[in-house]
Each structure stands twice: as C-alpha cells, then as structure tokens.
Motif scaffolding. Structure first.
Motif, PDB file in Angstrom:
ATOM      1  N   GLN B   5       0.827  -1.194   0.000  1.00 39.44           N
ATOM      2  CA  GLN B   5       0.000   0.000   0.000  1.00 39.44           C
ATOM      3  C   GLN B   5       0.864   1.248   0.000  1.00 39.44           C
ATOM      4  O   GLN B   5       1.952   1.255   0.578  1.00 39.44           O
ATOM      5  CB  GLN B   5      -0.892   0.015   1.241  1.00 39.44           C
ATOM      6  CG  GLN B   5      -2.311  -0.403   0.915  1.00 39.44           C
ATOM      7  CD  GLN B   5      -3.180  -0.298   2.122  1.00 39.44           C
ATOM      8  OE1 GLN B   5      -2.844  -0.848   3.162  1.00 39.44           O
ATOM      9  NE2 GLN B   5      -4.276   0.401   1.975  1.00 39.44           N
ATOM     10  N   THR B   6       0.348   2.313  -0.618  1.00 39.39           N
ATOM     11  CA  THR B   6       1.117   3.547  -0.677  1.00 39.39           C
ATOM     12  C   THR B   6       1.276   4.131   0.715  1.00 39.39           C
ATOM     13  O   THR B   6       0.304   4.272   1.445  1.00 39.39           O
ATOM     14  CB  THR B   6       0.381   4.596  -1.531  1.00 39.39           C
ATOM     15  OG1 THR B   6      -0.465   3.926  -2.440  1.00 39.39           O
ATOM     16  CG2 THR B   6       1.354   5.488  -2.243  1.00 39.39           C
ATOM     17  N   LYS B  33      -2.083   5.085   2.810  1.00 37.58           N
ATOM     18  CA  LYS B  33      -3.198   5.838   2.239  1.00 37.58           C
ATOM     19  C   LYS B  33      -4.523   5.176   2.623  1.00 37.58           C
ATOM     20  O   LYS B  33      -4.656   3.964   2.545  1.00 37.58           O
ATOM     21  CB  LYS B  33      -3.057   5.860   0.721  1.00 37.58           C
ATOM     22  CG  LYS B  33      -4.054   6.762   0.030  1.00 37.58           C
ATOM     23  CD  LYS B  33      -3.705   6.857  -1.450  1.00 37.58           C
ATOM     24  CE  LYS B  33      -4.583   7.817  -2.226  1.00 37.58           C
ATOM     25  NZ  LYS B  33      -5.958   7.904  -1.859  1.00 37.58           N
ATOM     26  N   GLY B  34      -5.469   5.983   3.046  1.00 36.66           N
ATOM     27  CA  GLY B  34      -6.790   5.470   3.403  1.00 36.66           C
ATOM     28  C   GLY B  34      -6.848   4.844   4.783  1.00 36.66           C
ATOM     29  O   GLY B  34      -7.875   4.304   5.185  1.00 36.66           O
ATOM     30  N   ALA B 159      -5.431  15.017   0.990  1.00 38.84           N
ATOM     31  CA  ALA B 159      -5.090  13.599   1.014  1.00 38.84           C
ATOM     32  C   ALA B 159      -5.147  13.064   2.439  1.00 38.84           C
ATOM     33  O   ALA B 159      -5.487  11.914   2.684  1.00 38.84           O
ATOM     34  CB  ALA B 159      -3.696  13.399   0.431  1.00 38.84           C
ATOM     35  N   HIS B 187     -12.974   5.377   3.606  1.00 34.43           N
ATOM     36  CA  HIS B 187     -13.320   4.402   2.589  1.00 34.43           C
ATOM     37  C   HIS B 187     -13.090   4.976   1.190  1.00 34.43           C
ATOM     38  O   HIS B 187     -12.737   4.261   0.256  1.00 34.43           O
ATOM     39  CB  HIS B 187     -14.786   4.000   2.753  1.00 34.43           C
ATOM     40  CG  HIS B 187     -15.130   2.750   2.024  1.00 34.43           C
ATOM     41  ND1 HIS B 187     -14.639   1.508   2.408  1.00 34.43           N
ATOM     42  CD2 HIS B 187     -15.878   2.540   0.913  1.00 34.43           C
ATOM     43  CE1 HIS B 187     -15.079   0.600   1.561  1.00 34.43           C
ATOM     44  NE2 HIS B 187     -15.837   1.193   0.644  1.00 34.43           N
ATOM     45  N   GLU B 188     -13.281   6.284   1.089  1.00 36.02           N
ATOM     46  CA  GLU B 188     -13.073   6.932  -0.214  1.00 36.02           C
ATOM     47  C   GLU B 188     -11.615   7.304  -0.446  1.00 36.02           C
ATOM     48  O   GLU B 188     -11.279   8.000  -1.407  1.00 36.02           O
ATOM     49  CB  GLU B 188     -13.941   8.194  -0.301  1.00 36.02           C
ATOM     50  CG  GLU B 188     -15.417   7.867  -0.431  1.00 36.02           C
ATOM     51  CD  GLU B 188     -16.295   9.072  -0.161  1.00 36.02           C
ATOM     52  OE1 GLU B 188     -15.759  10.198  -0.102  1.00 36.02           O
ATOM     53  OE2 GLU B 188     -17.506   8.872  -0.001  1.00 36.02           O
ATOM     54  N   GLY B 189     -10.740   6.897   0.469  1.00 33.18           N
ATOM     55  CA  GLY B 189      -9.313   7.106   0.234  1.00 33.18           C
ATOM     56  C   GLY B 189      -8.679   8.188   1.080  1.00 33.18           C
ATOM     57  O   GLY B 189      -7.490   8.466   0.967  1.00 33.18           O
ATOM     58  N   THR B 191      -6.914   9.712   4.173  1.00 36.28           N
ATOM     59  CA  THR B 191      -6.126   9.216   5.294  1.00 36.28           C
ATOM     60  C   THR B 191      -6.473  10.025   6.531  1.00 36.28           C
ATOM     61  O   THR B 191      -6.535  11.260   6.461  1.00 36.28           O
ATOM     62  CB  THR B 191      -4.624   9.362   5.001  1.00 36.28           C
ATOM     63  OG1 THR B 191      -4.358   8.760   3.740  1.00 36.28           O
ATOM     64  CG2 THR B 191      -3.792   8.724   6.081  1.00 36.28           C
TER      65      THR B 191
END
Lengths: 365, 244
Positions: B5-6, B33-34, B159, B187-189, B191
């Motif tokens: 994962q990023t 991320k997320g 972000a 859930h939509e990304g 963080t």
C-alpha cells in the motif's frame, strides 16, 4: 485574502455591540468633549460683600455681572457669612469691597479689594480670579481714565491659532487619538485573540496562508474603519464646532493613516502576548487607553507634569500624533515642521511590527 | 497492513528538542493511504509536538519526514495544501453561517466559487444538513458543529486530515455518528490521522501508536496490541504502557 477580509467584515458587522462602540463612541466623545467638558466659564456664582454701598461700588458690581462670566448670588451683609456661603456650595467666589470704596477712589487713594475663591476646585478658582481682575482693570480704566497712572502700559493679548480660546480645538485632535487607538489597537488585538481562543488560529496556521497574510487580512478592515472614524470626527469638529483645518488635508490624512498603522501594529503586538480576549481587552485598556488619555497632553498639559512623567509621555505615540494633528489643523504646518514627530511615530510602528514578528516566531518554534 | 500500500506519511528517526528537553525521541512510523491512524499518548507525551511537525507548523531537530510525498523541510507549502486540520475546539466562526464558514475556508485554500458551492452542497447533503446552510453556527448543537468542522477541514479534498482530539465534550451517540463519518471518508481514500483520549475510539482505528515520554512504545492494530499485552481492552493496554 479577499475571503479573509470579507469574513472579518462580517464579524464586525454582526457584532452589534462592537458596532456601537465603533461608530457611537466617536460621536458621543466629540460631543461630550465639545459641549460639556469646557474650560470656559459662564455664569459662575459669585456674591459680593459690599461694605461701601456707594455709586461706584454698585457700578463695579453691575459691570461684573454684565460681563457674562458671573452671576451674582444674594449679597452678603457680614464677613461671618462668607464661609457658610462657600460651605453650602452656593458660590464659587466672594468679592469683598471695603467701606469707603467710592470715596477713596474719588480721592485717588489706593483701594484694596479682596477676592476670596473656593479653591477646592483650584482651576476654576484661579480662572475666576483672573476674570475678576480683568473686569476690575477695565472698570478702573473706564472710571479713572488716563489720570490713573502717569505712564499707561496697556496689554493687548492676541491669541494665535485659536483666538477665542475654544477648548474644542484641542479636543478634536485628542479625541481622534483616543478613538483611533481604541478602534485600531483594541479591536484588532481582541479579534486576533478571539481567533486564538476559538482555535481557528491553529486552523489558519495549518492552511497555506502565510502568517503575514493572516495578519494583513485581519487588519485591513480595521484600517478602513478607523479611517472612516477619523473622517467622522474631523467633520463633526468642522460642522458642529467650527474647528478649522488650515493645513494640507491630504497631508493630514497621510498622518492619520500612519497613526492608524502604528496603532494596529501595537494591537497586533498586544495580541501576540495575550492568550484570551479578556487579557487583550484589559491590556489595551490599561496599557493604552489610560496613558493615552492621561499622559498624551490631551487633558493635562505635559508642561505641568513632573519631569519623570514628562519623560514617560514621550513614549506615548498619541502625544506626537496630537501635536501633528493640532499643528496641521490649526497652524497649517507641513512636513517641514513636523518631520520629527512623523519620524517618531514611524519608528514606533517599525518597532511594534518587529516585536510582534519576533514574538510570533518564538511561539511557533 | 499490506506492504504494497502507498505510504502517505513516512517518519524516520524524527527528533525534536526544545533546548535540553527532548519532546520527540527518535520516532519512526508510517501511515498508509486510506488508513485511520490513531496517535495516542498521555498529556505531555509529545503527541502535539509531533502533530505540529507533520502539519508543517514546526521543524524537526533531525530526522526525515515526508507527508503526502512532500519533504517536510523544503516543501512545507505543498504539504499545507494537501492536508486538512480540525482542532479540538472545532474552530468554526460562531457568528457566521454554515455556508459562510465553508466559503471562508474554501477561500483560504484558493478554491473557486463554483467549487466551493459544489463541495458545500456535497458535504452538507452527506450530513443531511442541506437545509441549514444559512443557519448561524452558534445556534447549532455541538454534535452538528463537530461534523461541520470535519467537513470544513476536508473542503479542499486533502489527502490527509489531522484530527486533534475531535470528540472532546461530545456524547457517546454523537461520537459514534462522527466515527461513521470518518469511516465513510476513509473508505473513499482519505487518510485520517487522529489523536484521542477515548480508548473505545482507539479501537476503531486501523492502527495505533502509543507514545510515552516522547517515544513510541507500541504500534500495531488494536487487536494485535491487546493480544501482545494480553489485555481485554485498549484501556488496559494504554494504562499498562503509560505506567511503565
């Protein structure tokens, strides 16, 4: 930045209390200072203990009351009544005319008149004494003519710049200094402290706005408001009290703007040291308002202060501003005469801005 | 967490000293991320200091930190554009309306007028508060203000969003609703980097770090932490770590 200024204007206009302070106060202050607080004396109550009761003494008394400064209270019959008259607060001054007043004057003998003043209010007592003397001199001149003295020295005072000695001439610059200081310094310091208190300052600092943008955005509406206030005070002075503006109006406006910026930087500095609105308010009140009123020469002449206070008064930005405004308005002076005062205010501005920046950085680290 | 994962926040050997006092002692962690990343610690443990550094408000004494792919030393401005921040005081202007708050915060992030309008509509309808657009903030209940403050913090579509004790003084039901909102967005990304003192909330996080005296004492998923310290709840884990 535009968003910021807009928001700040909303803040100001939504808060009716501060609106009232902002625009009500200058009007009220100018009117109060102009009408109520005046050093001129009209219809002061005096009474006369005339032990002579002749034609000349009567003439003197009527001349005294005709001057407009005095209003004669019920006359006294005996010296023992003098003190009770003062105690009751009935009169401010008692004039005792000795028996044989007219007769002695007719014989060109020296005559003594006693003036008793209620010096619990020293300024008024002193002024009343001076007025009485003036009336007495005129009376003497009129009655005795040239024969009174072999050589006649007459004094003809001419009061430059304010021939009628109107108090309001002094109050307009003074009020302007107070109001601008209040609006600029107090309002900005409170509004910045409010952002700290609400936690919105943190959010602003995390945003891409730079600290200077935050500050400038907050301050611009207040610059505009203060400027409107200055114009309001000047026009009140002009239209209601006839205070002239002899000097260059553009130059006056520039000086006003400089003083506003100085007050704002002072306000910013206050806000960097105060954590809450309350502290900011108290600091502005005690550190700014009182010294401005007391030490700037607005109400109490600086020349009469102890040397120590005279020194402190030099630190009051408003002292210099009052000098500038007064000289421009009443004497028509320009930058050639006022560069020193201007420079001092400019220096103070730089000083407070520098101090605020230093303080701000310290907190962030 | 999957290794591929990023990583959106990378912190390596972060040290922050104030004179001789070490507020952050060699912190190393990363956030994907997320992810919903809980940042726990007793008062004075150094949470706030670390958070300030991540938000670009303060520079570390040493160590490498990247946030949203930007270097903390040289690209602070870019970091500030890609993060949102919500303080524990909710930081809305009480005398402005809901929409005016959105417009102001949108404005300072340089959003266009139409974008602010779009975002306001989207965020408010998600909260079911579209009808309250013109209400003045001070007339709204605390729980609403909290959700609005969160929405305002993400109006510029950052972000990462940093939440500094976002649930202080709010009742359990409202807190629960607030966490639903956080989940939706994660859930939509988005963080989410969150500090909190409520240990039941800590359980909602994907991963947790617990700071004690300027150091990270533990960092894992809530269930792994409970297992490792053989405790039933995060409360016990926290107390055990903070006591030593």
């Amino acid at each position: 930045m535009k968003a910021f200024i807009k928001k700040e204007i909303y803040h100001i206009f939504r808060d009716y209390r501060s609106m009232l302070i902002l625009f009500g106060m200058p009007v009220v202050q100018v009117l109060i200072f102009g009408f109520a607080i005046t050093n001129e004396i009209k219809d002061a109550k005096v009474t006369i203990l005339d032990q002579s009761g002749d034609v000349l003494s009567n003439r003197f008394v009527s001349k005294l009351t005709a001057s407009g400064y005095f209003k004669a209270d019920r006359a006294l019959d005996h010296p023992s009544q003098i003190e009770p008259a003062f105690r009751e607060g009935r009169v401010k001054q008692v004039i005792v005319i000795p028996s044989g007043f007219g007769a002695d004057l007719g014989l060109h003998k020296q005559v003594t008149i006693q003036i008793l003043g209620d010096a619990s209010d020293p300024n008024t007592a002193n002024m009343l004494k001076n007025y009485t003397m003036a009336v007495l001199n005129a009376f003497q001149m009129q009655e005795m003519g040239m024969q009174a003295l072999p050589v006649d020295v007459r004094v003809e005072p001419i009061m430059y710049y304010n021939p009628e000695l109107k108090g309001v001439y002094m109050f307009v610059p003074g009020t302007m200094a107070i109001i601008l200081m209040l609006v600029s310094a107090m309002m900005t310091s409170i509004s910045i402290a409010r952002e700290k208190e609400l936690g919105t300052m943190e959010v602003l600092l995390v945003s891409p706005l730079r600290p200077w943008q935050i500050i400038v955005g907050k301050v611009i509406p207040y610059v505009a408001l203060s400027f409107v206030n200055a114009l309001l005070i000047l026009s009140l002075g002009w239209f209601v009290f006839g205070v002239p503006i002899i000097g260059h109006k553009g130059f006056l406006m520039l000086e006003v703007l400089l003083f506003i910026i100085m007050s704002l930087s002072l306000g910013i500095f206050i806000s960097t040291v105060s954590p809450t609105q309350q502290v900011a308010m108290l600091l502005s009140m005690f550190a700014l308002m009182l010294p401005t009123i007391l030490l700037s020469g607005f109400i109490f002449p600086i020349e009469n202060m102890p040397v120590f206070l005279q020194w402190i008064s030099n630190l009051m930005p408003s002292k210099w501003f009052i000098i500038i405004v007064r000289d421009v308005m009443l004497k028509g002076s320009g930058i050639a005469y006022l560069w020193k005062e201007t420079l001092i205010i400019f220096g103070m501005t730089i000083f407070f801005i520098g101090l605020s920046i230093a303080n701000f950085k310290l907190r962030l680290e | 967490m999957q290794a591929n994962q990023t990583k959106i926040i990378i912190v390596e050997n972060l040290v922050k000293k104030f004179g001789s006092f070490i507020a952050n002692d060699n912190l190393t962690f990363d956030v994907a991320k997320g992810e919903i990343f809980g940042f726990l610690g007793a008062n004075g443990a150094g949470k706030t200091t670390a958070m300030k550094i991540l938000c670009g408000l303060s520079h570390p004494s040493s160590g490498r930190v990247t946030v949203a792919g930007y270097d903390i030393y040289s690209q602070t401005e870019k970091i500030k554009r890609s993060i949102g921040y919500m303080s524990q005081k909710f930081s809305l202007y009480e005398d402005l309306t809901v929409y005016e708050n959105f417009r102001f915060y949108g404005g300072i992030y340089g959003l266009s007028r139409s974008m602010i309008l779009d975002q306001t509509q989207r965020l408010l309808s998600r909260l079911g508060m579209s009808d309250y657009k013109d209400r003045v903030i001070k007339t709204l209940p605390l729980g609403w203000k909290q959700k609005l403050a969160f929405s305002v913090a993400i109006i510029h579509k950052p972000a990462i969003v940093f939440l500094d004790e976002p649930t202080g003084g709010v009742d359990p039901v409202t807190r629960r609703q607030f966490w639903d909102l956080i989940y939706e967005n994660a859930h939509e990304g988005l963080t989410v980097f969150i500090t909190t003192h409520y240990m039941d909330e800590a359980e909602y996080c994907n991963r947790l770090s617990i700071m004690v005296d300027g150091r990270i004492k533990a960092l894992d998923t809530p269930s792994a932490l409970k297992e490792r310290f053989s405790c039933n709840s995060m409360q016990e884990v926290f107390i055990r770590l903070a006591r030593n």
